[in-house]
Scaffold this active site. Structure first.
Site, PDB file in Angstrom:
ATOM      1  N   MET C   1     -19.541   4.632 -12.517  1.00 53.32           N
ATOM      2  CA  MET C   1     -19.232   4.138 -13.762  1.00 53.32           C
ATOM      3  C   MET C   1     -17.923   3.689 -13.486  1.00 53.32           C
ATOM      4  O   MET C   1     -16.946   4.364 -12.857  1.00 53.32           O
ATOM      5  CB  MET C   1     -19.181   4.881 -14.814  1.00 53.32           C
ATOM      6  CG  MET C   1     -20.569   5.583 -15.239  1.00 53.32           C
ATOM      7  SD  MET C   1     -21.576   4.155 -15.975  1.00 53.32           S
ATOM      8  CE  MET C   1     -23.112   4.636 -15.515  1.00 53.32           C
ATOM      9  N   CYS C   2     -17.692   2.164 -13.511  1.00 54.75           N
ATOM     10  CA  CYS C   2     -16.530   1.572 -12.997  1.00 54.75           C
ATOM     11  C   CYS C   2     -16.147   0.254 -13.299  1.00 54.75           C
ATOM     12  O   CYS C   2     -16.790  -0.222 -14.039  1.00 54.75           O
ATOM     13  CB  CYS C   2     -16.998   1.796 -11.372  1.00 54.75           C
ATOM     14  SG  CYS C   2     -17.919   3.051 -10.711  1.00 54.75           S
ATOM     15  N   GLY C   3     -15.059  -0.218 -12.594  1.00 58.58           N
ATOM     16  CA  GLY C   3     -14.640  -1.421 -12.598  1.00 58.58           C
ATOM     17  C   GLY C   3     -14.909  -2.332 -11.200  1.00 58.58           C
ATOM     18  O   GLY C   3     -14.720  -1.436 -10.335  1.00 58.58           O
TER      19      GLY C   3
END
Lengths: 440, 229, 297
Positions: C1-3
């Site tokens: 889960m991230c950018g």
């Protein structure tokens, strides 16, 4: 005397037991999965498999009634300007107005308020009965967003973002047509009488990175006043609790697989999720690894029945527990007084779980006016308050015996396990040994 | 007009100031500059004010709006106008996923395109999109109207309840239980009114087709078991 | 889960600014992934030289690496260190030998990437700090991909950060969560691939490398992955000459693409793109589900 051809007694299969056979016949007849309410009915490792090590010479007990043993708990002091301060660490879990009657919701509010604790809305919005009677009300924010509105959000004392529940981690809710009356349909913006299926994911975010932004939005809307709880079904508690904390939760609620539901597939209830007992230590571990144990509070639910369960959950690291099924029983659910009517429904008191059909003789899990009128909310509220008081006294009794002046001072080291399974899951030694399976 | 520059003012201060307004306020004109994709801009407003946002916003702009008219002179991130109750939100550019999600009332106008899940679980909001909308739009849409002047993506109106969908262009595919429906006079009236309110003068209701629920999944039935998955 | 951020330069005159642009973009995605960060930068090929990005928990050991390696290989090699990472430059013809030597005699160094153009830097820490430690803003190149990580199930470690590189000049970053990566990892291991982490993203990277080793193009490998990878993902991939984007068929994890005559840019949110030149006039859109996007030169 003759021994010729003695017959064996008829023997039923342990694998194909009577219940299994009846379920195969039911499936073959209807062509659709079985839907029911309540939680897992199979035998699971549970709090019964743990015992407290009372004080004697090495530790000193406290005197009952004389020496204090506090029970209060603060929920949500991490970021919220107005955290909840409850008198007892036992809250009422989210149950919807819709699955429950208005009288039942009112009774829950009355009982909880008298006992100094909170109630929680459910998948269907906030009813005036429960807001009116609950001094402290937690407003659930669910995938369906039925009845969600900013007026009620601002009236709530805390917000619980529901990601899952123990009876069905990864699944959405159901409410069948018999219970979608005009009022319920109006609150949910649904056509009357439909079989409602709720979504399993939130409509406008997916994953912890988006959740963090959703929490920001809710905090901004409520001016950072209200504690934000995140509720997950017990499946991967270590990761889920850690991610809830990273996303910004004030409180994390972990609901084990014994947790109830108004209605879902039987296969879901009995086969998905982890026993409550197995959820607690990984959840606590996640909080400890992030350095926020007791700062971000952990509420455990799913099969809590008495003060011993409360004390054991707290000893394993929970800050509070939540009850649903037990609260309904206290109101009068499944009471043998209705046995004749249960029999007429093809079941028996204690086994009635077709809560979705709306025929509850106790008038709790129904919207049928002639049935709902049977539940006196004042009397039922009193019963719930009594029950909560007994649970609290029981938990205090155990805690004093372990020498604690507050329930929160109970520790895993105050426990031993009766079975290898419970020892492994609760990470406490098997009774009489110093052996924790899988650890040392 | 009061101007709030988000490059020098904290989001918290902006939203707090907006929340302190109520009906009858004299501060009815607001301008927000330098939003630069910030999240939760002008959420939870409950006053009949006019907010103009100069630039693009991130997630949930105008969330749970009541009464206010909010104009985004730029694009909007995911969940613009989520759970809006009343008022009006206008996005001059494009809107990302979940535009108008679960909205209960008011009008959302998107002058560009909307991405996937536009109007998901809508509960009474009216949404007008001048451009196209992405896949899974109006999923489980319960009530309200979704007007699309361009094309719709895959699985439009999957598991739809009583919301009404009006699409002028093509529909890539319809979701479970969503069908084309007859455009009756009352629908023409609703649609004409929404086009007018959205300032769309070059199109008329007869350019559109209507879609809605076949109502076959409203009650569990063995014949539709496949659709329950 | 991230950018995720990514940049593919079309106009050569922007190449000196790649690092500066990418670092600005990465900085906006910090709160999507505060645990760790990383980035891949593709520079110009250097005439027959293979670059190996090494990482070490004890960067002091890089000091003597150049002398030791040159002695063992009988050929001069170059080592340039940056914080916990170092770029080793070796001639193409001795690259295979070098890899063996590294594996057998210098196991303390982790190989993060190998290729004629790619360099990968990734570490635990707040994304802007990580970018600062490695001087991302001063790097030049043709394309680059950055990632900020909020770990879901696998550990927060430097090798668990993204990008993952499992083939020469290849890298992949991911936002989402795969649901069948354990079985896929076992299959790929059976085929002889090795894994450094328990991370689902490494499985996706190795899967794509395996397809490309079998002769498929990146585009075809991505197409094939739609049938074999289950779960939620937005992928951004880099190759020697190109840059690709793929979202899963459900497509919930956010993704925004922008294209002008001068560049193609990817961001998990529009915020990541607002500082780019002429972004106001760029074509901005969200990639369609189950659709492969690819730019090459």
């Amino acid at each position: 005397m003759s021994y010729a051809n003695p017959p064996t007694v008829p023997r039923k299969s342990a694998t194909f037991d009577d219940y299994t056979l009846s379920e195969i016949r039911r499936a073959a007849s209807t062509g659709i999965y079985d839907i029911r309410g309540a939680g897992a009915k199979r035998k699971l490792p549970h709090f019964d498999d743990l015992l407290f090590l009372g004080a004697s010479i090495s530790r000193y007990p406290l005197e009952g009634y004389r020496e204090r043993c506090d029970t209060d708990v603060v929920l949500g002091a991490r970021f919220a300007k107005k955290p909840l301060h409850l008198k007892i660490p036992i809250t009422i879990a989210g149950m919807s107005f819709g699955s429950l009657s208005a009288n039942a919701k009112e009774a829950l509010g009355r009982g909880a308020t008298a006992a100094g604790t909170s109630t929680t809305t459910g998948d269907g919005g906030m009813s005036v009965e429960e807001r009116g009677q609950s001094k402290t009300l937690v407003y659930q924010y669910l995938p369906s967003r039925y009845g969600m509105n900013p007026e009620d959000l601002l009236k709530a004392d805390a917000i619980e973002i529901v990601i899952g529940q123990g009876a069905k981690p990864g699944g959405g809710g159901m409410l069948l047509g018999q219970k979608i009356t005009d009022r319920i349909a109006g609150m949910r913006t649904l056509p009357k009488g439909i079989d409602q299926r709720s979504a399993s994911r939130h409509p406008d975010w997916t994953g912890p990175d988006d959740l963090e932004i959703k929490i920001l939005e809710l905090r901004e809307i409520t001016d950072w006043q209200k504690p934000i709880f995140i509720k997950v079904g017990g499946a991967r508690p270590y990761y889920d609790v850690a991610l809830a904390v990273k996303a910004g939760a004030d409180v994390v609620v972990v609901d084990g697989m014994q947790g109830g539901t108004a209605a879902t597939q039987e296969v879901f209830i009995e086969n998905v999720g982890m026993p409550t007992l197995a959820c607690i230590r990984p959840a606590v571990q996640a909080l400890q690894d992030l350095g926020v144990h007791r700062k971000v509070q952990l509420i455990i639910s799913g099969g809590i029945r008495n003060g011993a369960d409360v004390a054991k959950a707290l000893a394993l690291g929970a800050d509070a527990v939540s009850i649903g099924t037990a609260a309904l029983v206290a109101l009068g659910d499944n009471d043998p007084v209705h046995e004749q009517e249960y029999a007429a429904l093809g079941t028996t008191a204690g086994a009635y779980d077709d809560w979705h059909e709306g025929k509850d003789p106790a008038g709790i899990t129904t919207q049928e006016p002639s049935l709902t009128a049977r539940l006196d909310p004042v009397l039922a509220g009193r019963r719930l308050a009594n029950y909560l008081k007994v649970m609290t006294l029981e938990a205090q009794t155990v805690a004093r015996a372990c020498g604690k002046n507050h329930l929160h001072n109970l520790e895993p080291e105050d426990l031993c396990a009766l079975t290898v399974e419970a020892a492994a899951m609760a990470r406490v030694p098997l009774a009489g040994t110093d052996w924790i399976p899988g650890r040392f | 007009m009061r101007t709030v520059d988000l490059s020098t003012t904290e989001l918290r201060n902006l939203n707090q100031a907006l929340h302190e307004l109520s009906e009858g306020t004299n501060e009815t004109e607001w301008q927000i500059t330098n939003p630069r994709g910030s999240h939760a801009v002008a959420v939870g407003v409950n006053a009949p004010i006019d907010v103009t946002i100069r630039g693009s916003v991130g997630y949930y702009c105008g969330g749970m709006n009541r009464l206010a008219k909010i104009t985004v002179n730029g694009s909007a991130g995911p969940g613009v106008a989520e759970n809006m109750m009343s008022g009006e939100i206008i996005v001059k550019g494009d809107a990302s996923q979940y535009a108008g999600a679960t909205g209960k009332g008011g009008l959302l106008v998107i002058e560009g395109n909307a991405s996937s899940r536009c109007g998901i679980s809508m509960k009474g909001i009216d949404i007008v999109v001048r451009g196209n909308i992405g896949h899974m739009s109006a999923f489980m849409a319960q009530a309200g109207n979704l007007v699309v002047c361009g094309d719709a993506g895959d699985a439009l109106g999957d598991s739809i309840y009583e919301a009404k969908l009006f699409v002028r262009g093509s529909v890539k595919s319809l979701g479970a239980d969503c069908i084309e429906k007859e455009m009756r006079p009352e629908h023409t009236e609703v649609l004409g009114n929404l086009l007018h309110r959205a300032g769309i003068t070059n199109l008329t209701p007869k350019d559109f087709k209507r879609y809605g629920s076949a109502r076959k999944l409203y009650n569990f039935s063995i014949d539709h078991a496949d659709a329950y998955g | 889960m991230c950018g995720i951020v990514g940049l593919f330069i079309k106009d050569e005159s922007l190449e000196p600014n790649l690092g500066e642009m990418l670092s600005g973009m990465l900085g906006t995605m910090c709160d999507r992934g505060p645990d760790s960060a990383g980035f891949a930068v593709y520079g110009s090929p250097e005439n027959g030289v293979v670059k190996v990005t090494l990482q070490s928990a004890d960067p002091a050991q890089f000091n003597s690496l150049q002398t030791k390696l040159s002695k063992i290989l009988g050929r001069s090699v170059a080592v340039t260190s940056k914080d916990t990472h170092a770029i080793l430059r070796v001639d193409h013809d001795i690259f295979d030998t070098t890899r063996e030597v590294l594996r057998d005699q210098f196991p303390q160094f982790r190989v993060m990437a190998v290729g004629e153009r790619i360099e990968i830097y990734k570490e635990v820490g707040y994304p802007t700090d990580v970018a600062g430690r490695f001087g991302l803003a001063n790097m030049r190149g043709t394309h680059g991909i950055g990632h900020t990580r909020m770990a879901t199930e696998s550990a927060v470690t430097s090798i668990g950060a993204h990008p993952f590189s499992t083939g020469s000049d290849q890298c992949l970053v991911h936002n989402g969560s795969l649901s069948n990566h354990n079985n896929l990892r076992r299959e790929l291991k059976h085929e002889g691939r090795t894994f450094e982490t328990e991370n689902d993203t490494e499985v996706a990277a190795a899967y794509l490398s395996a397809q490309m080793d079998k002769g498929l193009s990146l585009g075809a490998s991505l197409e094939k992955s739609l049938g074999d990878l289950d779960g939620f993902y937005t992928f951004v991939v880099g190759t020697r000459d190109g840059f690709g984007v793929l979202r899963d068929p459900v497509a919930c994890k956010p993704a925004v693409l922008a294209e002008t005559d001068r560049y193609v840019a990817f961001g998990s949110e529009y915020r990541a793109l607002v500082g780019l030149p002429d972004i106001e006039s760029a074509r901005v859109w969200e990639p369609e589900p189950a659709t492969v996007y690819f730019w090459g030169r």
